[in-house]
Structures are given as C-alpha cells and as structure tokens.
Scaffold this motif. Structure first.
Motif, mmCIF file in Angstrom:
data_model
loop_
_atom_site.group_PDB
_atom_site.id
_atom_site.type_symbol
_atom_site.label_atom_id
_atom_site.label_comp_id
_atom_site.label_asym_id
_atom_site.label_seq_id
_atom_site.Cartn_x
_atom_site.Cartn_y
_atom_site.Cartn_z
ATOM 1 N N ASP A 1 0.871 -1.167 0.000
ATOM 2 C CA ASP A 1 0.000 0.000 0.000
ATOM 3 C C ASP A 1 0.909 1.219 0.000
ATOM 4 O O ASP A 1 1.852 1.293 0.794
ATOM 5 N N ARG B 1 -1.139 8.009 -1.632
ATOM 6 C CA ARG B 1 -1.368 8.725 -2.895
ATOM 7 C C ARG B 1 -0.337 9.847 -3.028
ATOM 8 O O ARG B 1 -0.140 10.642 -2.131
ATOM 9 N N ARG C 1 -0.977 -0.766 -4.363
ATOM 10 C CA ARG C 1 -2.302 -0.187 -4.175
ATOM 11 C C ARG C 1 -2.135 1.233 -3.651
ATOM 12 O O ARG C 1 -1.353 1.463 -2.731
ATOM 13 N N THR D 1 -3.402 4.314 -1.592
ATOM 14 C CA THR D 1 -4.305 4.544 -0.463
ATOM 15 C C THR D 1 -4.214 5.988 -0.019
ATOM 16 O O THR D 1 -3.285 6.711 -0.375
ATOM 17 N N ASP D 2 -5.180 6.380 0.757
ATOM 18 C CA ASP D 2 -5.155 7.726 1.303
ATOM 19 C C ASP D 2 -4.516 7.704 2.688
ATOM 20 O O ASP D 2 -5.133 8.036 3.698
ATOM 21 N N LEU D 3 -3.258 7.266 2.713
ATOM 22 C CA LEU D 3 -2.444 7.296 3.921
ATOM 23 C C LEU D 3 -1.663 8.606 3.937
ATOM 24 O O LEU D 3 -1.440 9.214 2.889
ATOM 25 N N SER E 1 -0.207 6.494 10.847
ATOM 26 C CA SER E 1 -1.461 7.117 10.433
ATOM 27 C C SER E 1 -2.453 7.171 11.580
ATOM 28 O O SER E 1 -2.271 6.521 12.605
ATOM 29 N N ARG F 1 -1.620 2.574 11.077
ATOM 30 C CA ARG F 1 -0.727 1.960 10.078
ATOM 31 C C ARG F 1 0.582 2.741 9.989
ATOM 32 O O ARG F 1 0.594 3.955 10.056
#
Length: 177
Positions: free
Chosen positions: A4, A7, A79, A81-83, A171, A175
């Motif tokens: 992951d 973005r 992938r 992600t909005d992390l 996060s 995460r």
C-alpha cells in the motif's frame, strides 16, 4: 513485493539477484493495466548482486517487476491509499559557533551537507493527520517527531557522520507509513 502506497508517495524498490550475477537490472512498471510497460535502469548497490531504484509520485495502482539478464521476478502490485505522506520537507541547519555561519533554512529540502556538530531540524509537511512520526537513520537510530501547538511535526539531531534518514509516520488508524 505488494504494498500500500500513500497517494502521491514514492517507493524504494530493492532487488537481490539469487544464484547469478548481472551487470544491470531494470525496473519494469505500468501505472494503468492498459498502459505500455516502462523500463528504467536500477542502480547497483554496494553488493555485487543488489540493485535499487525508486518510483515517484504514485497516484494510480501500479504493477512492477524486476528483470536482469532475461530473468524476471514475480509481478507485484502497488495499491494507492489515502495514507499520510510527506509532501514537503523543511530543513534548518544550525552550524557550530566555530564556523561563523548563520543559521540556514531550506523550505523544500531533504539532503543535508554540513560539518559535524551542526544541529539539523527537520520539519515534514504531512498530507493527512498522523498519530506520531520518527526520523529513522540507516544505522537504526530513531528520533521522535514532536508536534507544536499548531500540530506541525519536527525532529532534531546533531550531525556526526555521513548517512541516510527517512521520515516514518503512524497514520490516524495506526498503520506505519
């Protein structure tokens, strides 16, 4: 491998050749399953059989593999992600008194070149709220990032030797990025 990625973030790719050597290796990727594959050379690491490279500004799901001398790795998927991600890195350098140099600040920095004894203050701008963050050095040391009254993170350390660092974030949902 599969990962992951925040973005707009970047990802370091490392490849170790097993049971053979090669003069070169390539990172082969595409950011859309219908797009053509793009090939970029990987740089050789200090070991004879290790190569590395980096994919920047990842904004769409991406597939990649590594190829050397016709030997190809598995295909991996990234992938998006909005992390949280570091969007900018301010660096302030406070030089030792004997240098006679005034404090320097670069708002869009990262790399540091200064004499030992210089205090570096790192202030990452983060895309989303985080629980915490650290500066992690290539020798395993860490420096916690602390938040000021406005929620801006910063960490400081004294330069002692050449090396590398990265910003690690936790996060809001726990995460590690």
């Amino acid at each position: 491998g599969d990962a992951d990625v925040p973005r707009g973030g970047a990802l370091d790719i490392r490849a170790a050749l097993a049971h053979f050597t090669a003069d070169a290796a390539e990172l082969v990727f595409r950011s859309d399953s219908t797009a053509e594959w793009t090939r970029i050379p990987l740089g050789r690491d200090s070991a004879e059989t290790e190569f590395s490279g980096r994919l920047f500004d990842l904004v769409a799901p991406t597939e990649y593999y590594v190829e050397a001398m016709g030997v190809r790795s598995a295909t991996y998927r990234l992938r998006i992600t909005d992390l949280p991600a570091v969007t900018k890195l301010a660096v302030e350098l406070r030089f030792p008194a004997f240098t006679g140099r005034a404090t320097e600040r670069e708002e869009d920095g990262g790399d540091i070149a200064a004499v030992a004894g210089t205090v570096a203050i790192i202030e990452p701008a983060i895309s989303l709220p985080v629980r915490s963050g650290t500066l992690t050095f290539d020798d395993g040391r860490t420096v916690p990032l602390t938040a000021d009254a406005n929620g801006r993170l910063s960490g400081r350390f004294t330069l002692a030797r050449s090396g590398f660092y990265r910003v690690d974030l936790e996060s809001a949902d726990g995460r590690r990025v």
